[in-house]
Design a protein around this motif. Structure first.
Motif, PDB file in Angstrom:
ATOM      1  N   HIS A  55       0.827  -1.203   0.000  1.00 27.87           N
ATOM      2  CA  HIS A  55       0.000   0.000   0.000  1.00 27.87           C
ATOM      3  C   HIS A  55       0.865   1.258   0.000  1.00 27.87           C
ATOM      4  CE1 HIS A  55      -3.448  -2.561   0.557  1.00 27.87           C
ATOM      5  NE2 HIS A  55      -2.753  -3.201   1.480  1.00 27.87           N
ATOM      6  N   MET A  56       1.989   1.198   0.701  1.00 31.42           N
ATOM      7  CA  MET A  56       2.919   2.325   0.702  1.00 31.42           C
ATOM      8  C   MET A  56       3.528   2.522  -0.690  1.00 31.42           C
ATOM      9  SD  MET A  56       4.895   1.735   4.266  1.00 31.42           S
ATOM     10  CE  MET A  56       4.356   2.566   5.744  1.00 31.42           C
ATOM     11  N   LEU A  57       3.910   1.424  -1.321  1.00 29.86           N
ATOM     12  CA  LEU A  57       4.480   1.518  -2.668  1.00 29.86           C
ATOM     13  C   LEU A  57       3.448   2.050  -3.662  1.00 29.86           C
ATOM     14  CD1 LEU A  57       6.588  -1.763  -2.849  1.00 29.86           C
ATOM     15  CD2 LEU A  57       7.432   0.584  -2.766  1.00 29.86           C
ATOM     16  N   GLU A  58       2.214   1.570  -3.535  1.00 26.86           N
ATOM     17  CA  GLU A  58       1.155   2.048  -4.424  1.00 26.86           C
ATOM     18  C   GLU A  58       0.926   3.549  -4.246  1.00 26.86           C
ATOM     19  OE1 GLU A  58      -2.799  -0.055  -5.892  1.00 26.86           O
ATOM     20  OE2 GLU A  58      -2.888   0.485  -3.764  1.00 26.86           O
ATOM     21  N   ALA A  59       0.903   4.016  -2.993  1.00 24.68           N
ATOM     22  CA  ALA A  59       0.727   5.446  -2.727  1.00 24.68           C
ATOM     23  C   ALA A  59       1.913   6.249  -3.261  1.00 24.68           C
ATOM     24  CB  ALA A  59       0.554   5.688  -1.225  1.00 24.68           C
ATOM     25  N   PHE A  60       3.113   5.700  -3.090  1.00 21.67           N
ATOM     26  CA  PHE A  60       4.305   6.378  -3.596  1.00 21.67           C
ATOM     27  C   PHE A  60       4.235   6.536  -5.118  1.00 21.67           C
ATOM     28  CE2 PHE A  60       8.477   6.010  -5.594  1.00 21.67           C
ATOM     29  CZ  PHE A  60       9.134   7.097  -5.044  1.00 21.67           C
ATOM     30  N   MET A  61       3.910   5.450  -5.816  1.00 26.67           N
ATOM     31  CA  MET A  61       3.853   5.511  -7.287  1.00 26.67           C
ATOM     32  C   MET A  61       2.715   6.405  -7.777  1.00 26.67           C
ATOM     33  SD  MET A  61       5.121   1.751  -8.573  1.00 26.67           S
ATOM     34  CE  MET A  61       3.665   0.917  -8.037  1.00 26.67           C
ATOM     35  N   ALA A  62       1.600   6.425  -7.054  1.00 27.48           N
ATOM     36  CA  ALA A  62       0.481   7.292  -7.434  1.00 27.48           C
ATOM     37  C   ALA A  62       0.864   8.769  -7.332  1.00 27.48           C
ATOM     38  CB  ALA A  62      -0.728   7.000  -6.553  1.00 27.48           C
ATOM     39  N   GLY A  63       1.791   9.092  -6.427  1.00 33.94           N
ATOM     40  CA  GLY A  63       2.217  10.476  -6.259  1.00 33.94           C
ATOM     41  C   GLY A  63       3.429  10.866  -7.080  1.00 33.94           C
ATOM     42  N   ASP A  64       4.005   9.936  -7.821  1.00 31.57           N
ATOM     43  CA  ASP A  64       5.207  10.194  -8.618  1.00 31.57           C
ATOM     44  C   ASP A  64       4.797  10.683 -10.010  1.00 31.57           C
ATOM     45  OD1 ASP A  64       7.436   9.883 -10.398  1.00 31.57           O
ATOM     46  OD2 ASP A  64       8.363   8.555  -8.928  1.00 31.57           O
ATOM     47  N   LEU A  65       4.940  11.980 -10.233  1.00 30.86           N
ATOM     48  CA  LEU A  65       4.492  12.557 -11.507  1.00 30.86           C
ATOM     49  C   LEU A  65       5.235  11.988 -12.707  1.00 30.86           C
ATOM     50  CD1 LEU A  65       4.017  16.283 -10.445  1.00 30.86           C
ATOM     51  CD2 LEU A  65       2.299  14.486 -10.656  1.00 30.86           C
ATOM     52  N   GLY A  66       6.525  11.710 -12.553  1.00 34.27           N
ATOM     53  CA  GLY A  66       7.291  11.126 -13.653  1.00 34.27           C
ATOM     54  C   GLY A  66       6.743   9.758 -14.033  1.00 34.27           C
ATOM     55  N   PHE A  67       6.367   8.970 -13.052  1.00 38.18           N
ATOM     56  CA  PHE A  67       5.790   7.653 -13.314  1.00 38.18           C
ATOM     57  C   PHE A  67       4.404   7.801 -13.934  1.00 38.18           C
ATOM     58  CE2 PHE A  67       3.322   3.928 -11.902  1.00 38.18           C
ATOM     59  CZ  PHE A  67       4.043   2.940 -12.552  1.00 38.18           C
ATOM     60  N   LYS A  68       3.616   8.742 -13.420  1.00 38.13           N
ATOM     61  CA  LYS A  68       2.266   8.950 -13.949  1.00 38.13           C
ATOM     62  C   LYS A  68       2.304   9.294 -15.435  1.00 38.13           C
ATOM     63  CE  LYS A  68      -0.638  10.462 -10.157  1.00 38.13           C
ATOM     64  NZ  LYS A  68      -1.368  11.590  -9.598  1.00 38.13           N
ATOM     65  N   ARG A  69       3.312  10.066 -15.841  1.00 40.79           N
ATOM     66  CA  ARG A  69       3.408  10.464 -17.255  1.00 40.79           C
ATOM     67  C   ARG A  69       3.648   9.278 -18.180  1.00 40.79           C
ATOM     68  NH1 ARG A  69       7.379  14.410 -15.595  1.00 40.79           N
ATOM     69  NH2 ARG A  69       6.171  15.878 -14.414  1.00 40.79           N
ATOM     70  N   THR A  70       4.143   8.167 -17.624  1.00 40.43           N
ATOM     71  CA  THR A  70       4.394   6.989 -18.454  1.00 40.43           C
ATOM     72  C   THR A  70       3.176   6.085 -18.567  1.00 40.43           C
ATOM     73  OG1 THR A  70       5.185   5.575 -16.634  1.00 40.43           O
ATOM     74  CG2 THR A  70       6.818   6.989 -17.745  1.00 40.43           C
TER      75      THR A  70
END
Length: 80
Positions: A55-70
């Motif tokens: 859940h922590m990793l999921e929250a981290f990735m959801a907040g990572d704009l660079g990852f979201k752009r991919t």
């Protein structure tokens, strides 16, 4: 619910899981255990630190704009 401040990671949802194994420094494990104790105080449900990690990793990735752009336009993850 206790008077403890709400944590960024809210109550845990029920999900289908895939088991992964990883190694981490002892200091990180201690912090995960401490977070799990605070989470139990805040939400009244004991949870193992290991259950918090996805859940922590999921929250981290959801907040990572660079990852979201991919992410694909349809919002679904591309197959590996």
């Amino acid at each position: 619910m206790s008077t403890t401040r709400k944590l960024r990671l809210g109550p845990l949802p029920r999900t289908e899981n895939v088991r992964l194994t990883f190694a981490c420094p002892a200091s990180l494990k201690a912090n995960l255990d401490r977070y799990a104790a605070l989470h139990a105080q805040a939400y009244g449900e004991t949870v193992d630190a290991e259950k918090l990690i996805p859940h922590m990793l999921e929250a981290f990735m959801a907040g990572d704009l660079g990852f979201k752009r991919t992410q694909p336009k349809n919002g679904k993850a591309a197959p590996a």
